[in-house]
Design an enzyme around this catalytic site. Structure first.
Site, PDB file in Angstrom:
ATOM      1  N   HIS A  16       7.761   7.686  -2.750  1.00  0.00           N
ATOM      2  CA  HIS A  16       6.715   7.279  -1.715  1.00  0.00           C
ATOM      3  C   HIS A  16       6.599   6.257  -2.254  1.00  0.00           C
ATOM      4  O   HIS A  16       6.395   5.320  -3.407  1.00  0.00           O
ATOM      5  CB  HIS A  16       6.011   8.363  -1.238  1.00  0.00           C
ATOM      6  CG  HIS A  16       5.258   8.971  -0.639  1.00  0.00           C
ATOM      7  ND1 HIS A  16       4.015   8.041  -0.625  1.00  0.00           N
ATOM      8  CD2 HIS A  16       4.769   9.145   0.182  1.00  0.00           C
ATOM      9  CE1 HIS A  16       3.100   7.839   0.302  1.00  0.00           C
ATOM     10  NE2 HIS A  16       3.742   8.818   0.593  1.00  0.00           N
ATOM     11  N   ASP A  18       3.261   4.160  -2.055  1.00  0.00           N
ATOM     12  CA  ASP A  18       2.084   4.586  -2.738  1.00  0.00           C
ATOM     13  C   ASP A  18       2.007   5.444  -4.517  1.00  0.00           C
ATOM     14  O   ASP A  18       1.418   4.560  -5.076  1.00  0.00           O
ATOM     15  CB  ASP A  18       0.687   5.383  -2.565  1.00  0.00           C
ATOM     16  CG  ASP A  18       0.126   5.473  -0.445  1.00  0.00           C
ATOM     17  OD1 ASP A  18       0.189   4.226  -0.575  1.00  0.00           O
ATOM     18  OD2 ASP A  18       0.230   6.698   0.502  1.00  0.00           O
ATOM     19  N   LYS A  19       3.387   5.738  -4.300  1.00  0.00           N
ATOM     20  CA  LYS A  19       3.272   6.193  -5.181  1.00  0.00           C
ATOM     21  C   LYS A  19       4.233   5.280  -6.243  1.00  0.00           C
ATOM     22  O   LYS A  19       4.466   4.741  -7.258  1.00  0.00           O
ATOM     23  CB  LYS A  19       4.344   7.905  -5.916  1.00  0.00           C
ATOM     24  CG  LYS A  19       3.585   9.040  -5.537  1.00  0.00           C
ATOM     25  CD  LYS A  19       2.961   9.012  -7.083  1.00  0.00           C
ATOM     26  CE  LYS A  19       1.250   9.104  -7.047  1.00  0.00           C
ATOM     27  NZ  LYS A  19       0.556   8.968  -8.091  1.00  0.00           N
ATOM     28  N   GLU A  44      -3.730  -3.898  -8.675  1.00  0.00           N
ATOM     29  CA  GLU A  44      -3.868  -3.502  -7.939  1.00  0.00           C
ATOM     30  C   GLU A  44      -2.166  -3.351  -6.997  1.00  0.00           C
ATOM     31  O   GLU A  44      -1.809  -4.660  -7.376  1.00  0.00           O
ATOM     32  CB  GLU A  44      -4.399  -3.397  -7.188  1.00  0.00           C
ATOM     33  CG  GLU A  44      -5.912  -3.626  -7.045  1.00  0.00           C
ATOM     34  CD  GLU A  44      -6.316  -1.729  -7.295  1.00  0.00           C
ATOM     35  OE1 GLU A  44      -5.837  -0.901  -7.097  1.00  0.00           O
ATOM     36  OE2 GLU A  44      -7.377  -1.435  -8.217  1.00  0.00           O
ATOM     37  N   GLU A  57      -7.276  -8.087 -11.968  1.00  0.00           N
ATOM     38  CA  GLU A  57      -8.031  -8.784 -13.605  1.00  0.00           C
ATOM     39  C   GLU A  57      -7.953  -8.206 -14.712  1.00  0.00           C
ATOM     40  O   GLU A  57      -7.282  -7.410 -14.806  1.00  0.00           O
ATOM     41  CB  GLU A  57     -10.337  -8.467 -12.881  1.00  0.00           C
ATOM     42  CG  GLU A  57      -9.995  -8.627 -11.767  1.00  0.00           C
ATOM     43  CD  GLU A  57      -9.890  -7.778 -10.596  1.00  0.00           C
ATOM     44  OE1 GLU A  57      -9.599  -7.849  -9.878  1.00  0.00           O
ATOM     45  OE2 GLU A  57      -9.906  -6.940 -10.773  1.00  0.00           O
ATOM     46  N   LYS A 177       8.096  14.131   0.207  1.00  0.00           N
ATOM     47  CA  LYS A 177       6.661  14.632   0.473  1.00  0.00           C
ATOM     48  C   LYS A 177       6.976  16.380   0.501  1.00  0.00           C
ATOM     49  O   LYS A 177       7.837  15.923   1.127  1.00  0.00           O
ATOM     50  CB  LYS A 177       6.665  14.196   1.821  1.00  0.00           C
ATOM     51  CG  LYS A 177       6.187  12.541   1.910  1.00  0.00           C
ATOM     52  CD  LYS A 177       4.742  12.920   2.596  1.00  0.00           C
ATOM     53  CE  LYS A 177       2.656  13.112   2.907  1.00  0.00           C
ATOM     54  NZ  LYS A 177       3.002  12.375   4.035  1.00  0.00           N
ATOM     55  N   PHE A 246      15.424  11.255   9.198  1.00  0.00           N
ATOM     56  CA  PHE A 246      14.146  10.503   7.901  1.00  0.00           C
ATOM     57  C   PHE A 246      14.937   8.629   7.212  1.00  0.00           C
ATOM     58  O   PHE A 246      15.684   9.613   5.357  1.00  0.00           O
ATOM     59  CB  PHE A 246      14.060  10.770   7.199  1.00  0.00           C
ATOM     60  CG  PHE A 246      12.791  10.494   6.267  1.00  0.00           C
ATOM     61  CD1 PHE A 246      12.346   9.282   6.274  1.00  0.00           C
ATOM     62  CD2 PHE A 246      11.523  11.560   5.229  1.00  0.00           C
ATOM     63  CE1 PHE A 246      11.470   8.598   6.078  1.00  0.00           C
ATOM     64  CE2 PHE A 246      11.095  11.171   4.539  1.00  0.00           C
ATOM     65  CZ  PHE A 246      10.550   9.861   4.615  1.00  0.00           C
ATOM     66  N   ASP A 254       6.749   2.588   4.994  1.00  0.00           N
ATOM     67  CA  ASP A 254       5.909   2.768   5.128  1.00  0.00           C
ATOM     68  C   ASP A 254       4.960   1.520   4.337  1.00  0.00           C
ATOM     69  O   ASP A 254       5.649   1.578   3.062  1.00  0.00           O
ATOM     70  CB  ASP A 254       5.395   3.811   5.278  1.00  0.00           C
ATOM     71  CG  ASP A 254       3.856   4.095   5.371  1.00  0.00           C
ATOM     72  OD1 ASP A 254       3.614   3.419   6.071  1.00  0.00           O
ATOM     73  OD2 ASP A 254       3.229   5.180   4.821  1.00  0.00           O
ATOM     74  N   ALA A 255       3.680   1.011   4.134  1.00  0.00           N
ATOM     75  CA  ALA A 255       3.277   0.060   3.139  1.00  0.00           C
ATOM     76  C   ALA A 255       2.882   0.764   1.856  1.00  0.00           C
ATOM     77  O   ALA A 255       2.235   2.490   2.135  1.00  0.00           O
ATOM     78  CB  ALA A 255       2.725  -0.678   3.667  1.00  0.00           C
ATOM     79  N   ARG A 260      -3.838   5.761  -3.831  1.00  0.00           N
ATOM     80  CA  ARG A 260      -4.409   6.601  -2.050  1.00  0.00           C
ATOM     81  C   ARG A 260      -3.794   7.462  -2.364  1.00  0.00           C
ATOM     82  O   ARG A 260      -3.431   8.125  -1.553  1.00  0.00           O
ATOM     83  CB  ARG A 260      -3.353   5.516  -0.607  1.00  0.00           C
ATOM     84  CG  ARG A 260      -3.492   4.316  -0.155  1.00  0.00           C
ATOM     85  CD  ARG A 260      -3.419   3.849   0.431  1.00  0.00           C
ATOM     86  NE  ARG A 260      -2.211   3.385   1.056  1.00  0.00           N
ATOM     87  CZ  ARG A 260      -1.413   2.951   2.230  1.00  0.00           C
ATOM     88  NH1 ARG A 260      -2.557   2.795   2.919  1.00  0.00           N
ATOM     89  NH2 ARG A 260      -0.287   3.463   2.074  1.00  0.00           N
ATOM     90  N   LYS A 261      -3.025   8.536  -3.725  1.00  0.00           N
ATOM     91  CA  LYS A 261      -2.692   9.366  -3.468  1.00  0.00           C
ATOM     92  C   LYS A 261      -3.374  10.411  -4.667  1.00  0.00           C
ATOM     93  O   LYS A 261      -3.048  10.997  -5.257  1.00  0.00           O
ATOM     94  CB  LYS A 261      -1.330   9.816  -3.522  1.00  0.00           C
ATOM     95  CG  LYS A 261      -0.344   9.061  -2.422  1.00  0.00           C
ATOM     96  CD  LYS A 261      -0.335  10.653  -1.744  1.00  0.00           C
ATOM     97  CE  LYS A 261       0.218   9.682  -0.247  1.00  0.00           C
ATOM     98  NZ  LYS A 261      -0.251   9.226   0.678  1.00  0.00           N
ATOM     99  N   LYS A 281      -5.346   1.342 -14.511  1.00  0.00           N
ATOM    100  CA  LYS A 281      -6.265   0.854 -14.949  1.00  0.00           C
ATOM    101  C   LYS A 281      -6.225   1.699 -16.130  1.00  0.00           C
ATOM    102  O   LYS A 281      -5.603   2.326 -16.807  1.00  0.00           O
ATOM    103  CB  LYS A 281      -7.322   1.703 -14.482  1.00  0.00           C
ATOM    104  CG  LYS A 281      -8.289   1.176 -12.823  1.00  0.00           C
ATOM    105  CD  LYS A 281      -9.368   1.940 -12.160  1.00  0.00           C
ATOM    106  CE  LYS A 281      -9.432   1.980 -10.789  1.00  0.00           C
ATOM    107  NZ  LYS A 281     -10.252   3.031 -10.246  1.00  0.00           N
ATOM    108  N   LYS A 285     -11.951   2.003 -17.900  1.00  0.00           N
ATOM    109  CA  LYS A 285     -12.342   2.683 -16.697  1.00  0.00           C
ATOM    110  C   LYS A 285     -12.110   3.865 -16.869  1.00  0.00           C
ATOM    111  O   LYS A 285     -11.798   4.797 -17.457  1.00  0.00           O
ATOM    112  CB  LYS A 285     -10.590   2.050 -16.045  1.00  0.00           C
ATOM    113  CG  LYS A 285     -11.772   0.608 -15.896  1.00  0.00           C
ATOM    114  CD  LYS A 285     -10.747  -0.778 -16.727  1.00  0.00           C
ATOM    115  CE  LYS A 285     -10.599  -1.465 -16.376  1.00  0.00           C
ATOM    116  NZ  LYS A 285     -10.760  -2.630 -16.911  1.00  0.00           N
ATOM    117  N   ASP A 287     -12.911   5.890 -14.575  1.00  0.00           N
ATOM    118  CA  ASP A 287     -12.299   6.028 -13.444  1.00  0.00           C
ATOM    119  C   ASP A 287     -10.998   7.204 -14.305  1.00  0.00           C
ATOM    120  O   ASP A 287     -10.668   8.343 -13.777  1.00  0.00           O
ATOM    121  CB  ASP A 287     -11.925   5.522 -12.262  1.00  0.00           C
ATOM    122  CG  ASP A 287     -13.125   5.140 -11.519  1.00  0.00           C
ATOM    123  OD1 ASP A 287     -13.675   5.927 -11.218  1.00  0.00           O
ATOM    124  OD2 ASP A 287     -13.226   4.340 -10.828  1.00  0.00           O
TER     125      ASP A 287
END
Length: 400
Positions: A16, A18-19, A44, A57, A177, A246, A254-255, A260-261, A281, A285, A287
């Site tokens: 995918h 995003d993955k 990123e 960074e 998906k 598909f 799709d960018a 995002r997941k 990260k 961090k 997060d």
């Protein structure tokens, strides 16, 4: 808590968009941690048609020049790590190819002001890399103490990816998906009421016979993955590529962007989420590291039999070492008072950024495997997925 209800979770494959971005970002994290365990990374990634872009960074010993930019040798290593990640996933398409996609790296030096607040020195302990709230969760619906809807969504796609990589099937492409809806009775999952898989496929299946072949294959994977008797009785409740063909997928269709997941990465919507992504990260961090330790603590609470379901929240302020709050909720399933658990947990694990990293051994290149099919509900092996261990069970029982 309701006893009888339907609940749904989704997963996405390693292919995918995003993955793909998440795995590239974590490949960069692993590369820098392999060179410097104290590296600071916030990477990123954006992927689209024949293009990969990095931004963020960093601070890493030995790979930056006097102005903080990556050396030419380091840039080459980063690009190799990125392209090898895309190759491993399996993208060799006209619209996205590991070898020929344009690559741009815009990583630069970490802000000195952030470093000032985060780094330890003198009598100052290392502070959190940012403010935020992080949640951990565990429940007894599966052997991995994960929500069943997400667990089976992941397993379906993992099986399909394994068949694609092994050559057991020759018509699957990397992007896919899944979505699983389960019926709960008495608070326990008992059967699937709806199943969805959308998977990219080769042009050889772009006809009625090919689509029938694909549906039969996917239904076989579902049947093998779900517990016996859980498949929906109504075939119309099983959706395979419901939009039709598909062929065009992945970053060409799709960018993709890092982070995002986050619900796929965590608990499939069965638990709150603080909003912070993990991939790209380094473990200073919170997060990432505080979300990992929150899962670790919640899992050990459930594994110890202190609750059937547990949510933990931690909160931090940038530059401050100790958490601002610790919250435990056992959702009415606990055998001991939550306030008692809250007093015990900080005695078992120091919940500062450095304390978490030390306890879980996070300053290592261990992150890329976590960037697809969930960061949680994984089998700990060696240095990998240490936050999934249940080695606090006896200490918890004794302390409570």
């Amino acid at each position: 808590m309701r006893s009888n209800y339907l609940f749904t979770s989704e997963s996405v494959s390693e292919g995918h968009p995003d993955k793909v971005a998440d795995q590239i970002s974590d490949a960069v994290v692993d590369l820098f941690l392999s060179k410097d365990p104290e590296a600071r990374v916030a990477c990123e990634t954006m992927v689209t048609t024949q293009r990969i872009v990095l931004a963020g960074e960093i601070r890493c010993a030995g790979i930056q020049d006097a102005s903080g930019h990556l050396t030419p040798e380091a840039k080459h290593e980063v690009e190799s790590a990125v392209r090898n990640t895309v190759k491993r996933i399996g993208y060799e398409q006209d619209g996205f190819h590991w070898q020929t996609a344009d690559f741009a790296c815009h990583l630069h030096a970490q802000s000195a002001h952030i470093a000032m607040g985060v780094d330890e020195g003198g009598n100052k302990d290392e502070g959190a890399g940012d403010q935020g709230i992080m949640f951990g969760f565990a429940c007894d619906e599966t052997p991995d103490l994960m929500p069943a809807t997400l667990y089976y969504s992941h397993r379906i796609l993992e099986r399909m990816a394994a068949d694609r990589h092994s050559g057991a099937v020759d018509f699957l492409e990397p992007d896919a998906k899944s979505q699983v809806t389960l019926a709960f009775e008495g608070g326990r999952p008992v059967r699937a009421t709806a199943l969805v898989v959308s998977t990219q496929h080769s042009a050889t299946l772009s006809n009625d016979a090919g689509q029938a072949k694909l549906r039969d294959y996917v239904m076989g994977v579902m049947n093998d993955t779900l517990p016996q008797g859980w498949m929906p009785n109504d075939p119309e409740a099983i959706y395979v590529n419901p939009t039709g063909l598909f062929e065009i997928g992945g970053p060409d269709g799709d960018a993709g962007l890092t982070g995002r997941k986050i619900i796929v990465d965590t608990y499939g919507g069965a638990s709150p989420h603080g909003g912070g992504a993990f991939s790209g990260k380094d473990p200073t961090k919170v997060d990432r590291s505080a979300a990992y330790v929150s899962r670790y603590l919640a899992k050990n609470i459930v594994a110890a039999g202190l609750a059937r379901r547990c949510t933990i929240q931690l909160s931090y302020a940038i530059g401050i070492a100790e958490p601002l709050s610790l919250y435990v909720d056992t959702h009415g399933t606990g055998t001991v008072d939550e306030a008692r658990i809250e007093t015990v947990l900080p005695k078992l694990v120091r919940l500062t950024p450095k304390g978490i990293r030390t306890h879980l051994g996070l300053n290592k290149p261990i992150y890329q495997p976590s960037a697809a099919y969930g960061h949680f509900g994984r089998t700990p092996k060696g240095d990998f997925f240490s936050w999934e261990k249940t080695d606090l069970v006896e200490a918890l029982k004794q302390a409570i």
